[in-house]
Motif scaffolding. Structure first.
Motif, PDB file in Angstrom:
ATOM      1  N   THR A 227     -79.277 -11.127  58.462  1.00 16.08           N
ATOM      2  CA  THR A 227     -79.579 -12.116  57.405  1.00 16.08           C
ATOM      3  C   THR A 227     -80.615 -13.456  57.667  1.00 16.08           C
ATOM      4  O   THR A 227     -80.921 -14.121  57.327  1.00 16.08           O
ATOM      5  N   ARG A 252     -78.309 -12.832  48.384  1.00 14.53           N
ATOM      6  CA  ARG A 252     -77.566 -13.691  49.114  1.00 14.53           C
ATOM      7  C   ARG A 252     -77.622 -15.118  48.648  1.00 14.53           C
ATOM      8  O   ARG A 252     -77.687 -15.468  49.960  1.00 14.53           O
ATOM      9  N   ARG A 260     -78.163 -17.374  52.212  1.00 16.96           N
ATOM     10  CA  ARG A 260     -77.621 -16.755  53.096  1.00 16.96           C
ATOM     11  C   ARG A 260     -77.857 -15.704  53.677  1.00 16.96           C
ATOM     12  O   ARG A 260     -78.071 -15.039  54.643  1.00 16.96           O
ATOM     13  N   ALA A 261     -79.647 -15.165  53.587  1.00 21.88           N
ATOM     14  CA  ALA A 261     -80.825 -14.946  54.276  1.00 21.88           C
ATOM     15  C   ALA A 261     -81.916 -16.205  54.758  1.00 21.88           C
ATOM     16  O   ALA A 261     -81.841 -16.838  53.790  1.00 21.88           O
ATOM     17  N   ALA A 284     -77.066 -12.928  65.296  1.00 23.64           N
ATOM     18  CA  ALA A 284     -77.445 -13.005  63.724  1.00 23.64           C
ATOM     19  C   ALA A 284     -77.890 -11.112  63.557  1.00 23.64           C
ATOM     20  O   ALA A 284     -78.511 -10.613  64.724  1.00 23.64           O
TER      21      ALA A 284
END
Length: 599
Positions: A227, A252, A260-261, A284
């Motif tokens: 991520t 993502r 989300r990344a 992460a």
């Protein structure tokens, strides 16, 4: 030259920035879709534009697609290299020259077929745009080769449509250019007498894909739960993060547009790895991609990751060194520096993918290991694997859940009633950790890169410090049972054994075939990780003579093996190629055959 089917080397010489990439991709992808085992290599110097660049395609019905130095066909579009390009044609081969290039008659080789093509004249009626003519002229040689090799026209048409994403005007212009090349070949060459042909292989390349290692690695990161990617651009690793960014933004991003990344271009390599450590500490799955010079700059933070035990990943796509070295050439010369990156008694886990499929697979494996072992894990790919096109098995959807290692939850802390960040509770050298935000009074701890005890208190006590180093050593020993095992293929009557790693593996099957034809069957071990397991020692013990093939000057893997198992020193021989070019099976074979007195 005798007649050949699906077995040839095509070498195309152009200028960097001339727009030949689409044409070369059209050829290699058409051959792939016809079911023929094929590779495509872009060989280019480290310049912005205008200087020479080459694209080499090797097709082989048996799947031997590592680099071969001599070419069956050369397309010479660059005046500055034409004389040298002629030298690469094998005797009886074909040399196609842009007729605008001044090439003295006296320098023409008599043992090859020399053919001039009026590219400018052929492309002239296709468009009025001078800029487009410079690009489309490359599609002329696609047309000439399509006619000579008898490429399947429907497959070729489909590839052009795919490459240009159904942009009708672009497709039309490129199709016209290919047709113009085809027509010129029909009118001026003896097609039926051309000895090299490409034929569709029914079922060939079924369940296969054509992909470069960097793209496969980016997909691996995505499926592996990455991520955070923090990086500083450097050839040949840049396309890896760029591809990950493309996939992450596509897959993502939530329905409401939330990413989300995180992909962060830092100000330098030290900042990149430091961001990765911060993200890894916070829980992460974080990675940075780099190459040799960048790896050197990350040294300080690599030591912190080792001693403070922070899960983190460096994906190093190796190039020619030392220093700036050869930025756009390939090498396997970072093995020693990767294993001991930083100062003190630092030891790192190193993964060694050999093909795109393993680049994808190790995309999850590396994060699992980093979190299980709570340490930095370094992956060593290289330019040949990372940036060139290879036929690969389709990737399998990962079946294993992510291994987050010894992470204590609030409930765990309630149950245990105690927590010491650097305490080894079960003898494997791996402590427990908590993640920031864990709601429990025992969860907090101080992360230290300085001397510390098992409760992470600062300590300069000699016994405490030595015990901490010993525990880290024990963790490294535990890693031997967790890293990917070597791949071993044994021949029951072989007296000679080979060891290799990474992209060198592409050359080994052909080397073994050549040796077997000289009555020298071989065993083969492909190393996939450091530290080396006892499987390697067993392989050495059962071998009489061992050749360790690698792409560096000093035989770095051989040195590591000698250090670990000095009792087998007398069996070991290094076979080396370190000229910056992709490894060549014939060079490797010649070195081994000479040692075996077979030349």
């Amino acid at each position: 030259m005798g007649r050949k089917t699906n077995d040839f080397v095509l070498h195309i010489a152009t200028s960097n920035g001339s727009g030949s990439q689409s044409s070369n991709n059209t050829l290699v992808r058409t051959l792939f879709r016809m079911g023929i085992p094929v590779t495509g290599k872009n060989l280019f110097p480290s310049n912005i534009s205008g200087l020479p660049t080459w694209f080499t395609i090797r097709a082989n019905p048996e799947g031997f697609t590592a680099r071969r130095e001599e070419s069956d066909i050369v397309i010479a579009m660059n005046p500055s290299t034409a004389l040298e390009d002629q030298k690469s044609v094998m005797s009886g081969g074909h040399f196609f020259l842009n007729d605008e290039i001044q090439f003295p008659e006296s320098l023409r080789r008599q043992d090859i077929n020399f053919i001039s093509i009026p590219f400018k004249k052929i492309v002239e009626p296709i468009t009025d745009s001078g800029k487009l003519k410079k690009l489309l002229v490359n599609m002329i040689y696609v047309g000439v080769l399509a006619e000579l090799l008898e490429l399947d026209p429907q497959v070729l048409h489909n590839v052009v449509n795919t490459l240009f994403s159904d942009k009708a005007e672009v497709i039309e212009l490129n199709t016209k250019s290919i047709s113009a090349g085809i027509n010129w070949a029909k009118e001026n060459l003896q097609i039926n007498e051309f000895p090299i042909k490409a034929r569709i292989v029914p079922g060939g390349n079924e369940n296969k894909i054509l992909i470069d290692g960097n793209s496969a690695s980016a997909l691996g990161w995505l499926f592996g739960g990455c991520t955070v990617a923090a990086w500083y651009p450097i050839t040949p690793s840049s396309s890896l993060v760029e591809t990950f960014q493309k996939y992450a933004h596509k897959y993502r991003t939530s329905e409401n547009g939330n990413r989300r990344a995180a992909i962060i271009q830092a100000e330098d390599e030290l900042a990149s790895i430091s961001m990765v450590l911060g993200a890894g500490w916070a829980g992460a799955r974080a990675v940075t991609a780099t190459s040799g010079p960048g790896l050197s700059l990350m040294s300080e933070a690599a030591g912190l990751a080792y001693f403070a035990e922070i899960p983190s990943v460096i994906w190093n796509v190796q190039r020619g060194g030392p220093s700036t070295g050869l930025p756009t050439r390939t090498q396997q010369a970072d093995l020693s520096s990767a294993q001991n990156l930083s100062h003190g008694d630092t030891q790192h886990i190193v993964l060694l993918p050999a093909n795109p499929s393993e680049c994808f697979e190790f995309g999850q494996t590396v994060f699992d290991l980093a979190e299980r072992l709570q340490t930095l894990v370094i992956v060593l790919s290289d330019l040949d694997l990372g940036m060139n096109l290879w036929v690969s098995d389709e990737f399998n959807y990962p079946q294993k859940p992510y291994d987050r290692g010894k992470v204590l939850s609030q409930a765990d802390l309630d149950r245990l009633g105690t927590f010491a960040r650097y305490r080894d509770i079960d003898g494997d050298g791996i402590p427990q950790r908590t993640l920031p935000g864990t709601h429990h009074p025992l969860a907090a701890y101080f992360t230290r890169g300085t001397g510390h005890d098992e409760k992470s208190n600062y300590s300069e006590n000699p016994q405490v410090y030595a015990a901490m180093l010993d525990r880290l050593k024990a963790k490294f020993e535990t890693a031997k049972s967790l890293v990917p095992n070597p791949v071993i293929d044994k021949d029951p009557i072989a007296q000679v054994s080979l060891i290799a790693f990474g992209s060198t593996d592409f050359a080994v099957p052909e080397v073994r075939r050549l040796l077997k034809e000289r009555q020298t069957p071989t065993n083969y071990l492909r190393l996939r990780a450091l530290p080396m397991s006892e499987d390697v020692e067993k392989f050495l013990a059962e071998s009489k003579r061992v050749y360790i093939i690698e792409q560096n000057r000093d035989g770095q893997l051989a040195r590591l093996i000698r250090e670990q198992w000095p009792q087998h020193h007398h069996k070991l021989n290094s076979v080396l190629q370190y000229d910056g070019m992709p490894i060549t099976p014939l060079k490797v074979f010649n070195q081994i055959a000479q040692s075996e007195n077979q030349l």
